[in-house]
Design a protein around this motif. Structure first.
Motif, PDB file in Angstrom:
ATOM      1  N   LEU A   1      45.710  42.271  27.999  1.00  0.00           N
ATOM      2  CA  LEU A   1      46.357  42.854  28.566  1.00  0.00           C
ATOM      3  C   LEU A   1      45.460  43.423  30.200  1.00  0.00           C
ATOM      4  N   ASN A   2      44.618  43.574  29.443  1.00  0.00           N
ATOM      5  CA  ASN A   2      43.333  44.453  30.616  1.00  0.00           C
ATOM      6  C   ASN A   2      43.494  43.548  32.205  1.00  0.00           C
ATOM      7  N   ASN A   3      43.501  42.150  31.656  1.00  0.00           N
ATOM      8  CA  ASN A   3      43.919  41.500  32.802  1.00  0.00           C
ATOM      9  C   ASN A   3      44.145  40.016  33.169  1.00  0.00           C
ATOM     10  N   GLN A   4      45.144  41.043  33.779  1.00  0.00           N
ATOM     11  CA  GLN A   4      46.543  40.179  34.147  1.00  0.00           C
ATOM     12  C   GLN A   4      46.483  39.896  35.989  1.00  0.00           C
ATOM     13  N   GLN A   5      45.401  40.504  36.693  1.00  0.00           N
ATOM     14  CA  GLN A   5      45.516  40.618  37.807  1.00  0.00           C
ATOM     15  C   GLN A   5      45.250  38.662  38.061  1.00  0.00           C
ATOM     16  N   VAL A   6      45.947  38.086  38.989  1.00  0.00           N
ATOM     17  CA  VAL A   6      46.275  37.161  39.242  1.00  0.00           C
ATOM     18  C   VAL A   6      44.872  37.295  40.293  1.00  0.00           C
ATOM     19  N   VAL A   7      44.000  35.572  40.279  1.00  0.00           N
ATOM     20  CA  VAL A   7      42.879  35.201  40.967  1.00  0.00           C
ATOM     21  C   VAL A   7      43.457  33.577  41.160  1.00  0.00           C
ATOM     22  N   THR A   8      42.465  33.299  41.869  1.00  0.00           N
ATOM     23  CA  THR A   8      42.666  32.189  42.780  1.00  0.00           C
ATOM     24  C   THR A   8      41.714  31.654  42.843  1.00  0.00           C
TER      25      THR A   8
END
Length: 102
Positions: free
Chosen positions: A21-28
């Motif tokens: 839940l704390n790491n839902q950021q979109v990464v490339t």
């Protein structure tokens, strides 16, 4: 004991769930030849974990096969040799002050 095991499993599940839940950021993720992959960070970490597990199992497979082949070649009809009893001099080496050897 079972209760403690289930408590540990529940803690591990909730810790991993909170991590997701704390790491839902979109990464490339930039691969070779201009290939780009956009995904949530937790998916990228999970994919790296799975890739590491697969690589580890594939790296161990030849060793496992070799050990299985050796185990099949050993004659199983022979019983193992009996262990030798300690000599009388070894029994006398323990001082009387320390009957348990410590």
């Amino acid at each position: 004991m079972r209760f403690l095991v289930w408590l540990l499993r529940a803690f591990l599940f909730f810790a991993l769930f909170a991590f997701a839940l704390n790491n839902q950021q979109v990464v490339t993720v930039h691969w070779f030849f201009g290939f780009v992959w956009n995904a949530p960070l937790v998916i990228v970490v999970l994919a790296a974990l799975v890739a590491g597990l697969v690589f580890g199992v594939l790296a161990m497979t030849p060793s496992w096969w070799r050990q299985r082949r050796r185990a099949r070649q050993r004659p199983s009809a022979e019983p193992p040799a009996p262990a030798e009893a300690p000599s009388a001099s070894a029994a006398r080496a323990i001082p009387a002050d320390f009957p348990d050897g410590i």
